[in-house]
Enzyme design. Structure first.
Site, PDB file in Angstrom:
ATOM      1  N   ASP A 138      31.066  -2.777  -8.646  1.00 12.81           N
ATOM      2  CA  ASP A 138      30.036  -2.752  -9.696  1.00 12.81           C
ATOM      3  C   ASP A 138      29.550  -1.340 -10.006  1.00 12.81           C
ATOM      4  O   ASP A 138      28.394  -1.145 -10.385  1.00 12.81           O
ATOM      5  CB  ASP A 138      28.832  -3.648  -9.316  1.00 12.81           C
ATOM      6  CG  ASP A 138      29.261  -5.047  -8.943  1.00 12.81           C
ATOM      7  OD1 ASP A 138      30.148  -5.575  -9.616  1.00 12.81           O
ATOM      8  OD2 ASP A 138      28.717  -5.592  -7.958  1.00 12.81           O
ATOM      9  N   GLY A 158      23.855   5.677 -20.173  1.00 16.54           N
ATOM     10  CA  GLY A 158      23.412   4.463 -20.862  1.00 16.54           C
ATOM     11  C   GLY A 158      24.597   3.513 -20.963  1.00 16.54           C
ATOM     12  O   GLY A 158      25.725   3.890 -20.646  1.00 16.54           O
ATOM     13  N   GLY A 175      27.443   8.870 -16.770  1.00 12.00           N
ATOM     14  CA  GLY A 175      26.996   7.774 -17.634  1.00 12.00           C
ATOM     15  C   GLY A 175      25.497   7.876 -17.841  1.00 12.00           C
ATOM     16  O   GLY A 175      24.732   7.951 -16.879  1.00 12.00           O
ATOM     17  N   GLN A 212      36.871  -3.793  -7.434  1.00  6.51           N
ATOM     18  CA  GLN A 212      35.910  -3.720  -6.316  1.00  6.51           C
ATOM     19  C   GLN A 212      35.667  -2.243  -5.941  1.00  6.51           C
ATOM     20  O   GLN A 212      35.871  -1.373  -6.759  1.00  6.51           O
ATOM     21  CB  GLN A 212      36.400  -4.530  -5.102  1.00  6.51           C
ATOM     22  CG  GLN A 212      36.338  -6.046  -5.310  1.00  6.51           C
ATOM     23  CD  GLN A 212      37.500  -6.602  -6.101  1.00  6.51           C
ATOM     24  OE1 GLN A 212      38.642  -6.267  -5.869  1.00  6.51           O
ATOM     25  NE2 GLN A 212      37.223  -7.458  -7.048  1.00  6.51           N
ATOM     26  N   GLY A 225      34.382  -8.105 -12.162  1.00  7.76           N
ATOM     27  CA  GLY A 225      33.753  -8.308 -13.469  1.00  7.76           C
ATOM     28  C   GLY A 225      33.528  -6.943 -14.077  1.00  7.76           C
ATOM     29  O   GLY A 225      32.555  -6.283 -13.757  1.00  7.76           O
ATOM     30  N   HIS A 226      34.462  -6.494 -14.917  1.00 12.35           N
ATOM     31  CA  HIS A 226      34.369  -5.145 -15.486  1.00 12.35           C
ATOM     32  C   HIS A 226      33.766  -5.237 -16.890  1.00 12.35           C
ATOM     33  O   HIS A 226      34.280  -5.925 -17.756  1.00 12.35           O
ATOM     34  CB  HIS A 226      35.750  -4.483 -15.510  1.00 12.35           C
ATOM     35  CG  HIS A 226      36.290  -4.249 -14.124  1.00 12.35           C
ATOM     36  ND1 HIS A 226      37.540  -3.774 -13.869  1.00 12.35           N
ATOM     37  CD2 HIS A 226      35.712  -4.421 -12.910  1.00 12.35           C
ATOM     38  CE1 HIS A 226      37.714  -3.674 -12.552  1.00 12.35           C
ATOM     39  NE2 HIS A 226      36.618  -4.076 -11.964  1.00 12.35           N
ATOM     40  N   LYS A 255      33.011   0.966 -13.445  1.00 10.61           N
ATOM     41  CA  LYS A 255      34.396   1.422 -13.714  1.00 10.61           C
ATOM     42  C   LYS A 255      34.814   1.065 -15.141  1.00 10.61           C
ATOM     43  O   LYS A 255      35.536   1.820 -15.787  1.00 10.61           O
ATOM     44  CB  LYS A 255      35.367   0.779 -12.716  1.00 10.61           C
ATOM     45  CG  LYS A 255      35.136   1.212 -11.283  1.00 10.61           C
ATOM     46  CD  LYS A 255      36.096   0.559 -10.325  1.00 10.61           C
ATOM     47  CE  LYS A 255      35.842  -0.900 -10.048  1.00 10.61           C
ATOM     48  NZ  LYS A 255      34.570  -1.229  -9.381  1.00 10.61           N
TER      49      LYS A 255
HETATM   50  P1  IMP Z   1      35.482 -12.164  -2.405  1.00 14.14           P
HETATM   51  O1  IMP Z   1      36.262 -11.005  -2.934  1.00 14.14           O
HETATM   52  O2  IMP Z   1      35.068 -13.132  -3.488  1.00 14.14           O
HETATM   53  O3  IMP Z   1      36.158 -12.818  -1.255  1.00 14.14           O
HETATM   54  O4  IMP Z   1      34.094 -11.596  -1.819  1.00 14.14           O
HETATM   55  C1  IMP Z   1      34.009 -10.783  -0.672  1.00 14.14           C
HETATM   56  C2  IMP Z   1      32.895  -9.751  -0.810  1.00 14.14           C
HETATM   57  O5  IMP Z   1      33.249  -8.820  -1.820  1.00 14.14           O
HETATM   58  C3  IMP Z   1      31.568 -10.339  -1.232  1.00 14.14           C
HETATM   59  O6  IMP Z   1      30.528  -9.589  -0.639  1.00 14.14           O
HETATM   60  C4  IMP Z   1      31.538 -10.130  -2.729  1.00 14.14           C
HETATM   61  O7  IMP Z   1      30.243 -10.094  -3.245  1.00 14.14           O
HETATM   62  C5  IMP Z   1      32.245  -8.796  -2.835  1.00 14.14           C
HETATM   63  N1  IMP Z   1      32.921  -8.591  -4.111  1.00 14.14           N
HETATM   64  C6  IMP Z   1      34.126  -9.068  -4.496  1.00 14.14           C
HETATM   65  N2  IMP Z   1      34.439  -8.634  -5.724  1.00 14.14           N
HETATM   66  C7  IMP Z   1      33.440  -7.848  -6.113  1.00 14.14           C
HETATM   67  C8  IMP Z   1      33.203  -7.073  -7.292  1.00 14.14           C
HETATM   68  O8  IMP Z   1      34.000  -7.011  -8.228  1.00 14.14           O
HETATM   69  N3  IMP Z   1      32.031  -6.376  -7.314  1.00 14.14           N
HETATM   70  C9  IMP Z   1      31.163  -6.381  -6.294  1.00 14.14           C
HETATM   71  N4  IMP Z   1      31.345  -7.074  -5.165  1.00 14.14           N
HETATM   72  C10 IMP Z   1      32.464  -7.809  -5.088  1.00 14.14           C
END
Ligand code: IMP
Length: 416
Positions: free
Chosen positions: A24, A406, A404, A234, A51-52, A27
């Site tokens: 988060d 804004g 960044g 991630q 979630g980009h 990116k």
């Molecule tokens: P999983 O990838 O759904 O198995 O989650 C494992 C951990 O990674 C959890 O703490 C999620 O909140 C975190 N996580 C997975 N994908 C993201 C992401 O895109 N952004 C932030 N945290 C993530």
């Protein structure tokens, strides 16, 4: 936002963008700015847990599986072998972008070696979280998108890969039925494979022409001097090997994982942009040494809109750890930083920052500023904000090239 040529020359033809914190980091915004200058946009690993977000003309677009740069037409889109793909989500995403008049399928290449996430993986993910919570009092806080179960099946060499979309109906049916039977036996998850089978049939009709073998993918990526933008998912601290295990995701989120996921030789990589927020957030459980006290955390959360793009969960908020950035720079070979959401710190009297001096943890309080929001040039930034960015550079020995200020596309400063 046009990225100046001097900076593009510095990035070179193959550039990876990776998160330096717990995901988060913003990116999507950096990818969106760079995408027009590359030929291929590639997602190497991860799945719909990502979630980009990109904001164009005030409209927010969230991508879970497609690269965040896909709104730029005419760029080739690669979904690499290291990914785990929930096909119904991919179809929905492709249709959503195509409904905007931006074609996706004609430029899409999906690796036959990427693994398929089934609906029962989501149910297993939830069941495992419940089991962990009951036994240890705390889960991992996964996104419940079935990521862990899909990667577990992959590692056990029992996975269903995208190549299965080319199989005869009865073979596909048998494989899915086997996975569901296993889910029932091992995890007590009793769901109906009918919807998954229907999704797979639909995906076959929709995606079969865009499936590409890893060998052809390699050729596509390496021939013809194409400029490749690699979009990591991630963040480095969620890496399965190098992150805060077990509170991590199930893929390799560092640059090495990105190269592995695409099957690209490491020597091709020219640069690595480490993306970090000017502060820090984390979703899910696990250590967060610089987490802010509740009132300050709530302030950052509201100003920064810190709610999960995938799950809507409120993110835990805290301050910048240069210790983490030093670590991320080390394991990824970060060549420059993109520091995002600087504007969220507007109005803070002082900015707490942690770093290391040898083996000692050092806590600094830097002077705050009031008006970084909307700045489009380095000169337009308050001097205290400039000092904060220089402090990051001094402590990490990596230059800050993107800032960044804004959420809009134009709120990005390029510095070189
Ligand atoms: P999983 O990838 O759904 O198995 O989650 C494992 C951990 O990674 C959890 O703490 C999620 O909140 C975190 N996580 C997975 N994908 C993201 C992401 O895109 N952004 C932030 N945290 C993530």
């Amino acid at each position: 936002m046009t990225v100046p040529h001097v900076l593009l020359d510095r990035l070179g033809p193959v550039c990876a963008v990776v998160g330096a914190q717990w995901g988060d980091e913003g990116k999507g915004k950096i990818i969106d700015a760079l995408a027009p200058h590359f030929d291929v946009l590639a997602r190497p690993c991860g799945g719909a847990n990502a979630g980009h977000t990109v904001v164009v003309d005030g409209q927010k677009h969230v991508f879970h599986l497609l690269p965040a740069g896909c709104l730029h037409p005419e760029k080739n889109i690669v979904l690499g072998s290291g990914m785990v793909v929930h096909l119904a989500t991919l179809l929905e995403e492709v249709r959503r972008v195509e409904a905007l008049g931006i074609p996706i399928r004609e430029r899409l290449a999906l690796s036959t070696a990427a693994h398929i996430v089934l609906d029962c993986d989501r149910a297993i993910d939830a069941a495992l979280e419940e089991r962990r919570t009951q036994t240890t009092g705390e889960g991992i806080g996964t996104t419940r998108r079935g990521i862990g179960p899909a990667y577990a099946r992959k590692a056990a060499r029992e996975g269903l890969r995208c190549e299965a979309l080319l199989w005869a109906e009865n073979r596909l049916h048998g494989a899915v039925a086997g996975i569901y039977a296993d889910a029932r036996e091992r995890y007590n998850v009793d769901s109906d494979p009918a919807l998954d089978l229907q999704n797979l049939r639909e995906a076959r009709d929709f995606l079969a022409p865009h499936l590409v073998q890893p060998g052809s993918l390699l050729e596509m990526l390496t021939s013809g001097k194409r400029r490749i933008l690699i979009e990591g998912a991630q963040g480095s601290l969620l890496d399965i090997d190098h992150g805060t295990y077990p509170f991590v995701t199930s893929s390799a989120t560092t640059v090495a994982g990105a190269l592995q996921g695409l099957g690209l030789p490491p020597r091709m990589l020219c640069s690595c942009i480490g993306v970090a927020k000017a502060y820090c957030t984390r979703v899910g459980c696990g250590p967060f040494p610089t987490e802010a006290a509740p009132i300050a955390a709530a302030r950052l959360r509201e100003r920064g809109g810190e709610y999960g793009a995938t799950t809507g969960r409120p993110r835990r908020c805290g301050w910048l750890s240069l210790q983490d950035l030093q670590y991320a720079a080390g394991i990824n070979g970060v060549t420059c930083w993109a520091i995002t959401k600087l504007d969220v710190l507007d109005g803070e009297a002082t900015i707490p920052v942690w770093s290391t001096d040898g083996s000692r943890t050092v806590h600094d309080e830097l002077p705050g500023w009031t008006a970084a929001a909307g700045a489009r040039t380095w000169e337009a930034l308050p001097s205290q904000a400039q000092a904060f960015l220089r402090f990051i550079e001094e402590r990490t020995h990596v230059p800050v090239c993107f800032i960044g200020s804004g959420s809009a596309r134009e709120h990005l400063i390029c510095r070189f």
